[in-house]
Write a protein that holds these residues in place. Structure first.
Motif, short mmCIF file in Angstrom:
data_model
loop_
_atom_site.label_atom_id
_atom_site.label_comp_id
_atom_site.label_asym_id
_atom_site.label_seq_id
_atom_site.Cartn_x
_atom_site.Cartn_y
_atom_site.Cartn_z
N ASP A 104 51.15 -49.22 -21.33
CA ASP A 104 51.49 -49.99 -22.53
C ASP A 104 50.28 -50.72 -23.08
OD1 ASP A 104 51.47 -51.67 -20.28
OD2 ASP A 104 52.93 -53.05 -21.13
N HIS A 105 49.08 -50.43 -22.57
CA HIS A 105 47.87 -51.11 -23.05
C HIS A 105 46.75 -50.18 -23.51
CE1 HIS A 105 48.67 -55.39 -22.18
NE2 HIS A 105 49.62 -54.84 -21.45
N SER A 106 46.45 -49.13 -22.79
CA SER A 106 45.22 -48.38 -23.09
C SER A 106 45.36 -47.02 -23.77
CB SER A 106 44.40 -48.22 -21.81
OG SER A 106 45.14 -47.53 -20.82
N PRO A 107 46.51 -46.34 -23.78
CA PRO A 107 46.54 -44.98 -24.30
C PRO A 107 46.09 -44.80 -25.76
CG PRO A 107 48.42 -45.29 -22.91
CD PRO A 107 47.77 -46.65 -23.09
N ALA A 108 46.25 -45.78 -26.62
CA ALA A 108 45.83 -45.63 -28.03
C ALA A 108 44.34 -45.88 -28.22
CB ALA A 108 46.63 -46.58 -28.91
N THR A 109 43.65 -46.28 -27.17
CA THR A 109 42.24 -46.62 -27.29
C THR A 109 41.38 -45.48 -27.84
OG1 THR A 109 42.49 -48.22 -25.49
CG2 THR A 109 40.25 -47.55 -26.05
N PRO A 110 41.49 -44.25 -27.34
CA PRO A 110 40.63 -43.19 -27.90
C PRO A 110 40.82 -42.99 -29.40
CG PRO A 110 41.59 -42.46 -25.83
CD PRO A 110 42.28 -43.76 -26.20
N ALA A 111 42.05 -43.04 -29.88
CA ALA A 111 42.29 -42.87 -31.32
C ALA A 111 41.70 -44.03 -32.11
CB ALA A 111 43.80 -42.76 -31.59
N LYS A 143 43.08 -45.11 -8.54
CA LYS A 143 43.87 -44.07 -7.89
C LYS A 143 44.58 -44.69 -6.69
CE LYS A 143 41.67 -40.28 -9.89
NZ LYS A 143 41.84 -40.61 -11.24
N PRO A 144 45.88 -44.44 -6.54
CA PRO A 144 46.59 -45.00 -5.39
C PRO A 144 46.16 -44.31 -4.10
CG PRO A 144 48.04 -43.56 -6.65
CD PRO A 144 46.75 -43.68 -7.41
N PRO A 145 46.21 -45.01 -2.99
CA PRO A 145 45.89 -44.37 -1.71
C PRO A 145 46.80 -43.16 -1.49
CG PRO A 145 46.11 -46.74 -1.44
CD PRO A 145 46.56 -46.42 -2.84
N GLU A 146 46.27 -42.16 -0.82
CA GLU A 146 47.04 -40.95 -0.54
C GLU A 146 48.39 -41.28 0.10
OE1 GLU A 146 46.54 -36.44 0.66
OE2 GLU A 146 44.92 -37.69 -0.04
N GLY A 147 49.44 -40.65 -0.41
CA GLY A 147 50.77 -40.85 0.13
C GLY A 147 51.51 -42.05 -0.42
N THR A 148 50.91 -42.76 -1.38
CA THR A 148 51.57 -43.92 -1.98
C THR A 148 51.70 -43.71 -3.48
OG1 THR A 148 49.52 -45.14 -2.38
CG2 THR A 148 50.59 -45.47 -0.24
N THR A 149 52.48 -44.54 -4.11
CA THR A 149 52.64 -44.50 -5.56
C THR A 149 52.29 -45.86 -6.12
OG1 THR A 149 54.96 -45.10 -5.41
CG2 THR A 149 54.45 -42.76 -5.49
N THR A 150 52.02 -45.90 -7.41
CA THR A 150 51.74 -47.17 -8.06
C THR A 150 53.04 -47.81 -8.52
OG1 THR A 150 51.42 -46.09 -10.18
CG2 THR A 150 49.46 -46.45 -8.85
N GLU A 151 53.00 -49.12 -8.77
CA GLU A 151 54.19 -49.84 -9.19
C GLU A 151 54.52 -49.61 -10.65
OE1 GLU A 151 50.93 -52.34 -10.68
OE2 GLU A 151 51.21 -51.11 -8.90
N GLN A 152 53.57 -49.17 -11.44
CA GLN A 152 53.79 -48.95 -12.86
C GLN A 152 52.90 -47.80 -13.30
OE1 GLN A 152 53.24 -52.47 -15.22
NE2 GLN A 152 53.50 -51.41 -17.14
N ALA A 153 53.36 -47.03 -14.27
CA ALA A 153 52.60 -45.87 -14.73
C ALA A 153 51.25 -46.29 -15.28
CB ALA A 153 53.39 -45.13 -15.79
N GLY A 154 50.25 -45.50 -14.97
CA GLY A 154 48.90 -45.81 -15.41
C GLY A 154 48.32 -44.72 -16.29
N ASP A 155 47.31 -45.09 -17.04
CA ASP A 155 46.60 -44.19 -17.94
C ASP A 155 45.39 -43.63 -17.18
OD1 ASP A 155 45.24 -42.91 -19.96
OD2 ASP A 155 44.95 -44.71 -21.18
N PHE A 156 45.60 -42.51 -16.49
CA PHE A 156 44.54 -41.92 -15.67
C PHE A 156 43.47 -41.22 -16.49
CE2 PHE A 156 47.93 -42.49 -12.58
CZ PHE A 156 47.22 -43.03 -11.52
N THR A 157 43.66 -41.09 -17.82
CA THR A 157 42.64 -40.46 -18.67
C THR A 157 41.67 -41.48 -19.26
OG1 THR A 157 44.00 -40.61 -20.67
CG2 THR A 157 44.26 -38.63 -19.29
N PHE A 158 41.97 -42.76 -19.11
CA PHE A 158 41.15 -43.81 -19.73
C PHE A 158 39.74 -43.84 -19.14
CE2 PHE A 158 39.44 -48.12 -19.84
CZ PHE A 158 39.49 -48.37 -21.20
#
Length: 114
Positions: A21-28, A45-60
């Motif tokens: 909800d913060h960074s995806p529009a940045t490139p545009a 990046k979350p440690p192997e075998g775990t998940t993050t608490e909220q979706a992240g913008d891994f392309t930023f």
């Protein structure tokens, strides 16, 4: 998004963190304005075998990576990066020195902790 800066020159884009909800529009926005993007860095990046608490913008990917205490300057202003990893490990607040103000992404939130 661009209506807010119509008629203005945008020279810097400061990104507090990389939740979706913060960074995806940045490139545009950067492409439309030609401004450089400043931030702490890519989404952690979350440690192997775990998940993050909220979706992240891994392309930023910022043009300029900021660390705690780095100062970004523009015409008549100075903003200091303040690393505040409580919300997410790459969260920054921005201290506007001239106004004695602190801009926060998601550190001031309504609601109760779980």
């Amino acid at each position: 998004m661009l209506r807010a800066v119509r008629g203005e020159t945008v020279t810097h884009i400061l990104v507090t963190h990389t939740h979706i909800d913060h960074s995806p529009a940045t490139p545009a926005l950067a492409k439309a304005t030609g401004a450089k993007v400043y931030s702490y860095g890519p989404h952690p990046k979350p440690p192997e075998g775990t998940t993050t608490e909220q979706a992240g913008d891994f392309t930023f990917a910022p043009d300029v990576r900021l660390a705690d205490g780095d100062v970004v300057q523009g015409d008549g202003w100075n903003v200091e990066a303040v690393h505040t990893p409580g919300h997410i490990s790459n969260h920054l607040c921005f201290a506007v020195r001239e106004d004695k103000a602190l801009l926060s992404g998601d550190h001031v939130m309504a609601g109760r902790p779980p």
